[in-house]
Design a protein around this motif. Structure first.
Motif, mmCIF file in Angstrom:
data_model
loop_
_atom_site.group_PDB
_atom_site.id
_atom_site.type_symbol
_atom_site.label_atom_id
_atom_site.label_comp_id
_atom_site.label_asym_id
_atom_site.label_seq_id
_atom_site.Cartn_x
_atom_site.Cartn_y
_atom_site.Cartn_z
ATOM 1 N N ASP A 46 0.403 -1.191 0.041
ATOM 2 C CA ASP A 46 0.213 0.214 -0.491
ATOM 3 C C ASP A 46 1.415 1.644 0.111
ATOM 4 N N MET A 47 0.695 2.138 -0.312
ATOM 5 C CA MET A 47 1.460 3.765 -0.562
ATOM 6 C C MET A 47 0.536 4.529 0.308
ATOM 7 N N GLU A 48 1.100 5.227 1.425
ATOM 8 C CA GLU A 48 0.977 5.666 2.892
ATOM 9 C C GLU A 48 1.580 7.171 2.272
ATOM 10 N N LEU A 78 -0.097 3.605 -6.366
ATOM 11 C CA LEU A 78 0.389 4.990 -7.322
ATOM 12 C C LEU A 78 -0.753 5.516 -6.731
ATOM 13 N N GLN A 79 -0.798 7.058 -6.612
ATOM 14 C CA GLN A 79 -1.243 7.718 -6.225
ATOM 15 C C GLN A 79 -2.254 8.998 -7.253
ATOM 16 N N SER A 80 -3.167 9.023 -7.863
ATOM 17 C CA SER A 80 -3.639 10.189 -9.082
ATOM 18 C C SER A 80 -3.500 11.836 -8.591
ATOM 19 N N ILE A 104 0.083 -2.678 -10.336
ATOM 20 C CA ILE A 104 0.341 -1.068 -10.186
ATOM 21 C C ILE A 104 -1.295 -0.714 -9.325
ATOM 22 N N ARG A 105 -1.692 -0.937 -8.609
ATOM 23 C CA ARG A 105 -2.500 0.095 -7.528
ATOM 24 C C ARG A 105 -2.790 1.159 -8.219
ATOM 25 N N LEU A 106 -3.714 1.494 -9.063
ATOM 26 C CA LEU A 106 -4.131 3.862 -9.361
ATOM 27 C C LEU A 106 -5.391 3.750 -7.971
ATOM 28 N N CYS A 107 -4.875 4.784 -6.995
ATOM 29 C CA CYS A 107 -5.892 5.800 -6.765
ATOM 30 C C CYS A 107 -5.920 7.088 -6.535
ATOM 31 N N LYS A 108 -6.875 7.837 -5.815
ATOM 32 C CA LYS A 108 -6.917 9.141 -5.668
ATOM 33 C C LYS A 108 -5.902 8.747 -4.862
ATOM 34 N N GLY A 109 -5.990 8.291 -3.980
ATOM 35 C CA GLY A 109 -4.906 8.831 -2.455
ATOM 36 C C GLY A 109 -5.861 9.540 -1.035
ATOM 37 N N ILE A 110 -5.479 8.925 -0.233
ATOM 38 C CA ILE A 110 -5.969 8.862 0.863
ATOM 39 C C ILE A 110 -5.576 10.595 2.219
ATOM 40 N N TYR A 111 -4.214 10.810 1.703
ATOM 41 C CA TYR A 111 -3.807 11.678 2.645
ATOM 42 C C TYR A 111 -4.642 13.020 2.510
ATOM 43 N N ALA A 117 -8.435 1.361 -8.471
ATOM 44 C CA ALA A 117 -8.786 1.465 -7.021
ATOM 45 C C ALA A 117 -9.917 2.754 -7.082
ATOM 46 N N THR A 118 -11.205 2.236 -7.370
ATOM 47 C CA THR A 118 -12.069 4.265 -6.964
ATOM 48 C C THR A 118 -13.591 3.070 -6.592
ATOM 49 N N HIS A 119 -14.267 4.452 -5.779
ATOM 50 C CA HIS A 119 -15.714 4.209 -6.171
ATOM 51 C C HIS A 119 -16.520 5.188 -7.033
ATOM 52 N N ASP A 120 -15.645 6.111 -7.984
ATOM 53 C CA ASP A 120 -16.902 7.456 -7.916
ATOM 54 C C ASP A 120 -17.059 6.726 -9.534
HETATM 55 C C1 LIG Z 1 -8.953 -0.709 -2.476
HETATM 56 C C2 LIG Z 1 -8.644 -0.149 -2.812
HETATM 57 C C3 LIG Z 1 -7.556 0.627 -1.784
HETATM 58 C C4 LIG Z 1 -6.649 1.603 -1.386
HETATM 59 N N1 LIG Z 1 -5.458 1.712 -1.086
HETATM 60 C C5 LIG Z 1 -4.685 3.330 -0.464
HETATM 61 C C6 LIG Z 1 -3.926 3.391 -0.570
HETATM 62 O O1 LIG Z 1 -2.821 2.076 -1.328
HETATM 63 N N2 LIG Z 1 -2.553 4.043 -0.490
HETATM 64 C C7 LIG Z 1 -3.730 5.706 -0.283
HETATM 65 O O2 LIG Z 1 -3.875 6.836 -0.386
HETATM 66 N N3 LIG Z 1 -5.514 5.544 -0.372
HETATM 67 C C8 LIG Z 1 -6.318 3.899 -1.043
HETATM 68 N N4 LIG Z 1 -6.830 4.072 -1.052
HETATM 69 C C9 LIG Z 1 -8.282 5.186 -0.658
HETATM 70 C C10 LIG Z 1 -8.225 6.305 -1.823
HETATM 71 O O3 LIG Z 1 -6.877 6.772 -2.208
HETATM 72 C C11 LIG Z 1 -9.250 7.242 -1.875
HETATM 73 O O4 LIG Z 1 -8.862 7.668 -1.049
HETATM 74 C C12 LIG Z 1 -10.628 6.235 -1.852
HETATM 75 O O5 LIG Z 1 -10.571 4.808 -2.360
HETATM 76 C C13 LIG Z 1 -11.591 6.858 -2.005
HETATM 77 O O6 LIG Z 1 -11.589 7.940 -3.341
HETATM 78 P P1 LIG Z 1 -12.652 7.457 -4.277
HETATM 79 O O7 LIG Z 1 -11.817 6.986 -6.099
HETATM 80 O O8 LIG Z 1 -13.586 6.353 -4.324
HETATM 81 O O9 LIG Z 1 -13.616 8.629 -5.025
HETATM 82 P P2 LIG Z 1 -14.167 10.053 -3.662
HETATM 83 O O10 LIG Z 1 -14.575 10.495 -4.473
HETATM 84 O O11 LIG Z 1 -13.680 9.928 -1.724
HETATM 85 O O12 LIG Z 1 -15.218 8.691 -3.436
HETATM 86 C C14 LIG Z 1 -16.291 8.367 -4.259
HETATM 87 C C15 LIG Z 1 -17.649 7.908 -3.922
HETATM 88 O O13 LIG Z 1 -17.047 6.720 -3.339
HETATM 89 C C16 LIG Z 1 -17.942 6.761 -1.555
HETATM 90 N N5 LIG Z 1 -17.152 6.362 -1.079
HETATM 91 C C17 LIG Z 1 -15.322 7.150 -0.936
HETATM 92 N N6 LIG Z 1 -14.750 6.403 0.354
HETATM 93 C C18 LIG Z 1 -15.410 6.010 1.510
HETATM 94 C C19 LIG Z 1 -15.555 5.375 2.344
HETATM 95 N N7 LIG Z 1 -14.351 5.511 3.164
HETATM 96 N N8 LIG Z 1 -16.722 5.352 3.204
HETATM 97 C C20 LIG Z 1 -17.955 5.397 2.398
HETATM 98 N N9 LIG Z 1 -17.632 5.864 1.005
HETATM 99 C C21 LIG Z 1 -16.754 5.616 0.530
HETATM 100 C C22 LIG Z 1 -18.869 7.662 -1.706
HETATM 101 O O14 LIG Z 1 -20.055 7.596 -2.090
HETATM 102 C C23 LIG Z 1 -17.554 8.895 -2.597
HETATM 103 O O15 LIG Z 1 -18.706 10.405 -3.072
HETATM 104 C C24 LIG Z 1 -7.605 2.746 -1.552
HETATM 105 C C25 LIG Z 1 -9.178 2.704 -2.004
HETATM 106 C C26 LIG Z 1 -9.022 1.420 -2.462
HETATM 107 C C27 LIG Z 1 -10.993 1.340 -3.072
#
Ligand SMILES: Cc1cc2nc3c(=O)[nH]c(=O)nc-3n(C[C@H](O)[C@H](O)[C@H](O)COP(=O)(O)OP(=O)(O)OC[C@H]3O[C@@H](n4cnc5c(N)ncnc54)[C@H](O)[C@@H]3O)c2cc1C
Length: 303
Positions: free
Chosen positions: A123-125, A152-154, A178-185, A220-223
């Motif tokens: 995982d990327m921190e 990696l984080q976009s 590579i897992r591409l995600c937005k980034g959580i920090y 990796a996204t729920h968007d």
């Molecule tokens: C499988 C996986 C692995 C990941 N690994 C990393 C990693 O290694 N390093 C890192 O920095 N980040 C990681 N992330 C987190 C990622 O970077 C985003 O912060 C997170 O996924 C929210 O972004 P989004 O693309 O879902 O879009 P967003 O625009 O944030 O979310 C889209 C929609 O999804 C829903 N949603 C999103 N997150 C949540 C939540 N926690 N609870 C409830 N609903 C939610 C909401 O309805 C929101 O409107 C990971 C995410 C996933 C899915």
């Protein structure tokens, strides 16, 4: 503001109360809890990635116990032949206190995973870890190209450069996974895009580069917007199902997950578990109070 206030109060509340918020997103405290959730997902056609909760550990005893737990995870998932990968965070193994020892511990885990044909995702921190984690991945990839991947984080402005550097680095025939995600920090605007549209634009640009350059892409996204954009790229480049998958977090947007699966795309669900769920949940909420509204919705509307 309300989210921020609740997030700062949560750590003071009894764990039982916080569990009401958190249980939808965490499989439980024990490995067996995570294994039964994985079995359930596997039965429904989903892949999994198991993650032991905990980060920024410095005490050797605690770190070794996590390493042993990961070795045990590999043993258990292999004995049940589960369709799962293993995700880990290097700061759990002392990345920021002793990166050489951290490397050896993660090496031991990946070596064991390789003997059982399992795959470990680093995982990327936050940005204090980016260089260390990329360098660690490069070294491990040389030895275990089939068994290790990175995230990696976009939102990071450096990511297109990192993708290019990794592509040039890889002189094997095995695609970089590579897992591409937005980034959580929370990162400063000097190094990270801040606006939703900018982050999404770069996410799709990075993904396109990955498709053009034969990466294995874990999206990796729920968007919804990003999922639709990714599907357009998959169609444009005629990407085979063996070269990508979508990934979502356990408990997050299950309806979206079902709709993506119903369209025939492979999906992996990230399943965290462990005793550290309390500090994990409260720290995450403080880091990113925006997710509080999801938790409140989960509590009042989803049970
Ligand atoms: C499988 C996986 C692995 C990941 N690994 C990393 C990693 O290694 N390093 C890192 O920095 N980040 C990681 N992330 C987190 C990622 O970077 C985003 O912060 C997170 O996924 C929210 O972004 P989004 O693309 O879902 O879009 P967003 O625009 O944030 O979310 C889209 C929609 O999804 C829903 N949603 C999103 N997150 C949540 C939540 N926690 N609870 C409830 N609903 C939610 C909401 O309805 C929101 O409107 C990971 C995410 C996933 C899915």
């Amino acid at each position: 503001m309300l989210n921020k206030t609740i997030a700062s109060v949560l750590p003071l509340l009894p764990a039982k109360f916080v569990w009401v918020f958190s249980k939808r997103y965490i499989a439980g405290e024990k490995l067996e809890d995570a294994i039964s959730v994985i079995k359930e997902f596997n039965r429904s056609g989903y892949r999994a990635s198991i993650d032991l909760l905990g980060e920024h550990f410095a005490l050797t005893e605690q770190i070794n116990s996590c390493k042993n737990e990961y070795l045990n995870i590999i043993e258990e998932v292999a004995s049940d032949n589960l369709d799962t990968t293993i995700s880990l965070k290097p700061t759990m193994f002392g990345l920021l206190t002793d990166s050489s020892k951290c490397y050896l511990r993660i090496h031991e885990i990946i070596k064991k995973a390789a003997t059982r044909n399992y795959f470990v995702r680093i995982d990327m921190e936050d940005s204090t870890c980016t260089d260390l984690e990329i360098n660690m991945f490069k070294k491990l990839f040389n030895e275990f190209p089939q068994n290790v991947g990175l995230v990696l984080q976009s939102y990071l402005k450096r990511t297109p450069g990192d993708l290019k550097m990794l592509r040039e680095y890889n002189n094997s025939r095995i695609p970089l996974n590579i897992r591409l995600c937005k980034g959580i920090y929370i990162e400063s605007e000097d190094i990270a895009f801040q606006k939703h549209d900018e982050i999404n634009y770069h996410f799709l640009k990075d993904l396109e580069y990955m498709f053009q350059n034969e990466f294995y892409c874990a999206i990796a996204t729920h968007d919804r917007e990003l999922i639709d954009g990714s599907v357009m790229l998959i169609d444009k480049y005629n990407v085979s199902k063996s070269k990508y998958e979508f990934q979502m977090l356990y408990g997050v947007t299950p309806e979206l997950r079902t709709s993506v699966a119903d369209s025939g795309h492979p999906i992996r669900v990230y399943i965290p578990y462990g005793k550290n769920w309390f500090s994990y949940s409260t720290r995450r909420l403080k880091e990113n109070p925006r997710i509080m509204s999801h938790l409140i919705k989960a509590l009042f509307f989803k049970g």
